[in-house]
Design a protein around this motif. Structure first.
Motif, PDB file in Angstrom:
ATOM      1  N   CYS A 125      23.172  -1.982  -3.242  1.00  0.00           N
ATOM      2  CA  CYS A 125      24.628  -1.959  -3.435  1.00  0.00           C
ATOM      3  C   CYS A 125      25.272  -0.801  -2.679  1.00  0.00           C
ATOM      4  O   CYS A 125      25.937   0.067  -3.272  1.00  0.00           O
ATOM      5  N   THR A 128      30.505  -1.338   1.422  1.00  0.00           N
ATOM      6  CA  THR A 128      30.817  -2.488   2.273  1.00  0.00           C
ATOM      7  C   THR A 128      30.989  -2.072   3.729  1.00  0.00           C
ATOM      8  O   THR A 128      30.570  -2.799   4.645  1.00  0.00           O
ATOM      9  N   GLU A 157      27.390  -6.589  -4.400  1.00  0.00           N
ATOM     10  CA  GLU A 157      28.281  -6.654  -5.560  1.00  0.00           C
ATOM     11  C   GLU A 157      29.354  -7.717  -5.409  1.00  0.00           C
ATOM     12  O   GLU A 157      29.944  -8.134  -6.409  1.00  0.00           O
ATOM     13  N   THR A 158      29.639  -8.156  -4.183  1.00  0.00           N
ATOM     14  CA  THR A 158      30.738  -9.092  -3.977  1.00  0.00           C
ATOM     15  C   THR A 158      30.320 -10.253  -3.077  1.00  0.00           C
ATOM     16  O   THR A 158      29.375 -10.153  -2.285  1.00  0.00           O
ATOM     17  N   GLU A 160      32.106 -11.275  -0.630  1.00  0.00           N
ATOM     18  CA  GLU A 160      32.378 -10.838   0.738  1.00  0.00           C
ATOM     19  C   GLU A 160      31.156 -10.151   1.343  1.00  0.00           C
ATOM     20  O   GLU A 160      30.776 -10.429   2.489  1.00  0.00           O
ATOM     21  N   GLU A 161      30.522  -9.263   0.580  1.00  0.00           N
ATOM     22  CA  GLU A 161      29.328  -8.575   1.073  1.00  0.00           C
ATOM     23  C   GLU A 161      28.200  -9.559   1.339  1.00  0.00           C
ATOM     24  O   GLU A 161      27.463  -9.420   2.322  1.00  0.00           O
ATOM     25  N   ASN A 237      29.947   0.432 -11.005  1.00  0.00           N
ATOM     26  CA  ASN A 237      30.644  -0.855 -11.040  1.00  0.00           C
ATOM     27  C   ASN A 237      30.486  -1.524 -12.404  1.00  0.00           C
ATOM     28  O   ASN A 237      29.378  -1.804 -12.857  1.00  0.00           O
ATOM     29  N   ARG A 326      36.170  -8.186 -14.892  1.00  0.00           N
ATOM     30  CA  ARG A 326      36.690  -6.927 -14.347  1.00  0.00           C
ATOM     31  C   ARG A 326      35.747  -6.421 -13.259  1.00  0.00           C
ATOM     32  O   ARG A 326      34.578  -6.773 -13.227  1.00  0.00           O
ATOM     33  N   GLY A 327      36.260  -5.575 -12.379  1.00  0.00           N
ATOM     34  CA  GLY A 327      35.425  -4.975 -11.360  1.00  0.00           C
ATOM     35  C   GLY A 327      35.371  -5.785 -10.079  1.00  0.00           C
ATOM     36  O   GLY A 327      36.030  -6.817  -9.915  1.00  0.00           O
ATOM     37  N   ARG A 328      34.543  -5.296  -9.144  1.00  0.00           N
ATOM     38  CA  ARG A 328      34.409  -5.941  -7.831  1.00  0.00           C
ATOM     39  C   ARG A 328      33.475  -7.130  -7.936  1.00  0.00           C
ATOM     40  O   ARG A 328      32.391  -7.031  -8.463  1.00  0.00           O
ATOM     41  N   TYR A 329      33.889  -8.262  -7.414  1.00  0.00           N
ATOM     42  CA  TYR A 329      32.994  -9.416  -7.373  1.00  0.00           C
ATOM     43  C   TYR A 329      33.420 -10.409  -6.298  1.00  0.00           C
ATOM     44  O   TYR A 329      32.739 -11.366  -6.041  1.00  0.00           O
TER      45      TYR A 329
END
Length: 329
Positions: A125, A128, A157-158, A160-161, A237, A326-329
């Motif tokens: 993690c 990005t 974590e996302t 996009e990543e 996160n 909640r948070g980055r995803y």
């Protein structure tokens, strides 16, 4: 236990996550307890163990390494670890992303585990912007060419990543948060991963235990348990704790999930839901007791959930669960 292909290697579809064995952020797990957990996992057909260099700052890796020296098994055991988040002895961001430091950390994990080659090492993690920059992938390729690792991957974590990493030649795996509280990821990149023969490793499959159905609004956790100190994302996160769902809301949502599920043990059914996605290579629930391992591995032998159950669970997700992440995803 059923097995799936990881770049041509058969790995158990239920793996073992070992964050807990680091005796940090989950409470203490003794070496004796750790060995009992690892032995139960192998006895139940498991052969894929996931760890990281920061789980207890090498404690988890060293426990696994000691276990590997004494275990008797009729099958090969594959260990995956992770790097990139150490802050000891002057390490940290961005120096962790240089070739020299990455190689040092690979060698440290090899020493802890007592291995000559890692089956899989993964970025843990990392930011990005480092993934977009791309140098870190070249460093992993070089370390792979040197024979220290067989495969390399990325824990993200996302979505996009995940998509950024899927453009990289030689990517072996993606480790993702995917569970009944994160259902939409299957739409985002699972087919692309399958087309590129990239293994999908599912972490946080039981939402830090919330999806076991064993918690209620009166449940409490010890001070050194991340389910206490990171319940709202105070330390890292929030998605890594309860998959980003507020605890009491999660308790309420789990009761609604139970009403849709067939009869059976909720932890196994939650894992079975994940395994019903053919693009998933392995799911890595953790354990603090032997009985948890025996329950988790049993998910492999369950029949798939029906199409109707999957549709009803997705409708609940879209209407009531996803709006509460909640948070980055």
């Amino acid at each position: 236990m059923n097995y799936r292909s990881f770049k041509g290697t058969s790995v158990s579809e239920v793996g073992l996550g070992t964050w807990q064995l680091g005796s940090s952020e989950w409470g203490d797990v003794s070496e004796e307890e750790a060995f009992a957990i690892l032995q139960a996992y192998v006895d139940n057909g498991g052969n894929f163990i996931d760890t990281a260099d920061i789980y207890g700052m090498g404690v988890s890796e060293r426990k696994i390494g000691k276990f590997l020296k004494q275990v008797e098994s009729d099958r090969d055991i594959y260990v995956a670890t992770k790097l990139g988040r150490r802050e000891d002895d002057g390490y940290g961001w961005p120096q962790n992303f240089t070739y020299d430091v990455m190689r040092e950390h690979v060698e440290s994990s090899l020493e802890n585990l007592g291995l000559d080659q890692l089956f899989l090492d993964q970025f843990h993690c990392i930011p990005t912007e480092q993934l977009k920059k791309g140098d870190v992938f070249d460093h992993f390729r070089k370390i792979q060419d040197e024979g220290l690792i067989r495969h390399w991957g990325v824990s993200v974590e996302t979505a996009e990543e995940a998509r950024i990493c899927l453009e990289q030649e030689g990517l072996g795996s993606l480790q993702i948060i995917f569970n009944l509280f994160r259902q939409h990821l299957a739409d985002d990149f699972f087919e692309q991963a399958a087309e590129k023969d990239v293994a999908l490793i599912v972490r946080v499959p039981l939402a830090s235990g919330l999806l076991t159905g064993k918690f209620d609004e009166d449940t409490t956790f010890s001070e050194d348990d991340h389910r206490n100190f990171n319940a709202d994302g105070e330390a890292f996160n929030v998605g890594e704790t309860f998959s980003g769902i507020e605890f009491n809301k999660g308790v309420e949502l789990v009761e609604k999930i139970k009403q849709i599920m067939p009869e059976g043990e909720m932890p196994q059914l939650a894992l079975r839901w994940i395994l019903d996605h053919p693009q998933v290579t392995t799911v890595i629930p953790g354990a603090t007791r032997k009985v948890h391992v025996e329950s988790n591995t049993g998910a492999s032998s369950l029949d798939p959930l029906s199409g109707d159950i999957h549709r009803r669970l997705r409708a609940l997700y879209d209407s009531e669960i996803r709006p509460n992440i909640r948070g980055r995803y």
